[in-house]
Design a protein around this motif. Structure first.
Motif, PDB file in Angstrom:
ATOM      1  N   ALA A  24      35.853  -7.822  27.824  1.00  0.00           N
ATOM      2  CA  ALA A  24      36.469  -8.897  28.600  1.00  0.00           C
ATOM      3  C   ALA A  24      35.384  -9.555  29.439  1.00  0.00           C
ATOM      4  O   ALA A  24      34.308  -8.988  29.646  1.00  0.00           O
ATOM      5  N   VAL A  25      35.674 -10.758  29.896  1.00  0.00           N
ATOM      6  CA  VAL A  25      34.801 -11.427  30.856  1.00  0.00           C
ATOM      7  C   VAL A  25      35.405 -11.207  32.231  1.00  0.00           C
ATOM      8  O   VAL A  25      36.545 -11.595  32.487  1.00  0.00           O
ATOM      9  N   VAL A  26      34.657 -10.547  33.103  1.00  0.00           N
ATOM     10  CA  VAL A  26      35.113 -10.221  34.452  1.00  0.00           C
ATOM     11  C   VAL A  26      34.083 -10.712  35.456  1.00  0.00           C
ATOM     12  O   VAL A  26      32.889 -10.422  35.327  1.00  0.00           O
ATOM     13  N   ASN A  27      34.539 -11.467  36.446  1.00  0.00           N
ATOM     14  CA  ASN A  27      33.633 -11.999  37.467  1.00  0.00           C
ATOM     15  C   ASN A  27      32.450 -12.745  36.857  1.00  0.00           C
ATOM     16  O   ASN A  27      31.319 -12.676  37.355  1.00  0.00           O
ATOM     17  N   GLY A  28      32.700 -13.436  35.752  1.00  0.00           N
ATOM     18  CA  GLY A  28      31.663 -14.249  35.140  1.00  0.00           C
ATOM     19  C   GLY A  28      30.734 -13.532  34.192  1.00  0.00           C
ATOM     20  O   GLY A  28      29.844 -14.142  33.605  1.00  0.00           O
ATOM     21  N   SER A  29      30.919 -12.214  34.000  1.00  0.00           N
ATOM     22  CA  SER A  29      30.039 -11.447  33.117  1.00  0.00           C
ATOM     23  C   SER A  29      30.858 -10.719  32.061  1.00  0.00           C
ATOM     24  O   SER A  29      31.952 -10.221  32.342  1.00  0.00           O
ATOM     25  N   THR A  81      37.558  -1.033  42.109  1.00  0.00           N
ATOM     26  CA  THR A  81      36.661  -1.756  43.021  1.00  0.00           C
ATOM     27  C   THR A  81      37.365  -2.160  44.310  1.00  0.00           C
ATOM     28  O   THR A  81      36.761  -2.759  45.188  1.00  0.00           O
ATOM     29  N   VAL A  82      38.659  -1.843  44.408  1.00  0.00           N
ATOM     30  CA  VAL A  82      39.456  -2.221  45.574  1.00  0.00           C
ATOM     31  C   VAL A  82      39.926  -0.949  46.280  1.00  0.00           C
ATOM     32  O   VAL A  82      40.300   0.022  45.620  1.00  0.00           O
ATOM     33  N   ASP A  98      35.011 -18.207  34.229  1.00  0.00           N
ATOM     34  CA  ASP A  98      34.481 -16.942  34.726  1.00  0.00           C
ATOM     35  C   ASP A  98      35.337 -15.726  34.431  1.00  0.00           C
ATOM     36  O   ASP A  98      35.080 -14.640  34.940  1.00  0.00           O
ATOM     37  N   GLY A  99      36.365 -15.870  33.601  1.00  0.00           N
ATOM     38  CA  GLY A  99      37.138 -14.711  33.178  1.00  0.00           C
ATOM     39  C   GLY A  99      38.106 -14.203  34.229  1.00  0.00           C
ATOM     40  O   GLY A  99      38.714 -14.979  34.958  1.00  0.00           O
ATOM     41  N   TYR A 100      38.233 -12.868  34.309  1.00  0.00           N
ATOM     42  CA  TYR A 100      39.245 -12.236  35.136  1.00  0.00           C
ATOM     43  C   TYR A 100      38.742 -11.862  36.532  1.00  0.00           C
ATOM     44  O   TYR A 100      37.575 -11.530  36.717  1.00  0.00           O
ATOM     45  N   SER A 156      32.948  -4.865  42.428  1.00  0.00           N
ATOM     46  CA  SER A 156      32.735  -5.620  41.190  1.00  0.00           C
ATOM     47  C   SER A 156      31.816  -6.817  41.405  1.00  0.00           C
ATOM     48  O   SER A 156      31.402  -7.470  40.461  1.00  0.00           O
ATOM     49  N   GLY A 157      31.506  -7.128  42.671  1.00  0.00           N
ATOM     50  CA  GLY A 157      30.625  -8.255  42.953  1.00  0.00           C
ATOM     51  C   GLY A 157      31.343  -9.466  43.498  1.00  0.00           C
ATOM     52  O   GLY A 157      30.715 -10.450  43.877  1.00  0.00           O
TER      53      GLY A 157
END
Length: 208
Positions: A24-29, A81-82, A98-100, A156-157
Motif C-alpha cells: 500500500a501507499v502510506v504517508n506518501g511512501s 503508530t498511534v 499520498d495514499g493512506y 509513521s512520519g
C-alpha cells in the motif's frame, strides 16, 4: 529431476511467504506489510467484506507484486503508530497523491472515515516547513487544554494538528497566508472538527 523438484518447492515456499504480505501507499511512501501480524481488526473487516460480496484482489504472479492491503490490515498497521488510548477516535482515509493516513474522526466497520473530507493545501516549501515545525513543537509540548488544538507526531512520519478551525488558526498563525486562507473557508469554519496533516513535503487539511 531432483533439481526440478527443488526448484518447485522453492517457488511454492516463496509464494506462500509472499502471499502473507500486502502492499500500500502510506504517508506518501510505498510499503509492504506482513499482513499476518496485523489481523485484530482486519479479520472482522475481511469477514464482513465477504458477506457483502466485495471482490478480492488476486495475487499478481505475472508481475511478482503482493496484493493490495485491505483497509483492516492498514488500520491495524497504522494503529501501531498511534497511542493505544487514542486509536478508537481515528479513522483511515486516503488521497490520490499520498495514499493512506490515519486521522481523527468517526469510522465505519472497515476503519474508513465516514464523513471526513481531505484537501491538499498548495503551500510553499517554506510554509510547509513552518507548519511541520509548529505541529512538531506542539506535539512535544503535548497540548491537552480543553477545547484547544491537539498536536500529535505519529511514528509513521505524519504530523497532525486537530481541533476547531479557530484553535488551529491560533496555533498556525505564523505559518503563512495559504494555510490561513484555507482555514478561513466557510465549510472549514462550520466543520465539527478540523485536522491539518503534514507529511514529507505535503500538507492536507481535513474536516468532518
Amino acid at each position: 529431476m531432483p533439481r526440478l523438484l527443488l526448484a518447485f518447492f522453492f517457488v511454492v515456499a516463496a509464494s506462500q511467504a509472499s502471499a502473507e504480505r500486502c502492499s500500500a501507499v502510506v504517508n506518501g511512501s510505498e510499503i509492504v506489510v506482513d499482513s499476518e501480524n496485523f489481523t485484530t481488526f482486519a479479520n472482522d473487516v475481511k469477514r464482513r467484506e465477504k458477506l457483502l460480496s466485495w471482490p478480492s484482489r488476486k495475487w499478481n504472479k505475472a508481475w511478482g507484486s503482493p496484493p493490495a492491503c485491505n483497509s483492516g490490515v492498514l488500520y491495524d498497521y497504522l494503529a501501531t503508530t498511534v497511542p493505544t488510548e487514542e486509536i478508537a477516535t481515528y479513522c483511515l482515509t486516503s488521497t490520490e497523491d499520498d495514499g493512506y493516513f490515519l486521522i481523527p474522526g468517526p469510522r465505519n466497520f472497515r476503519g474508513l472515515c465516514r464523513k471526513t473530507v481531505c484537501e491538499r493545501v498548495n503551500t510553499t516549501v517554506d510554509e510547509t516547513t513552518e507548519i511541520s515545525k509548529s505541529i512538531a513543537q506542539g506535539a512535544t509540548k503535548a497540548l491537552t487544554e480543553p477545547g484547544g488544538a491537539r498536536a500529535i507526531a505519529h511514528q509513521s512520519g505524519a504530523l497532525i494538528l486537530s481541533g476547531s478551525a479557530g484553535t488551529i488558526t491560533a496555533n498556525l498563525a505564523s505559518t503563512g497566508s495559504t494555510m490561513m486562507t484555507a482555514l478561513s473557508a466557510p465549510a472549514v469554519l462550520a466543520a465539527a472538527g478540523v485536522s491539518v496533516l503534514a507529511v514529507g513535503g505535503t500538507v492536507y487539511m481535513c474536516r468532518r
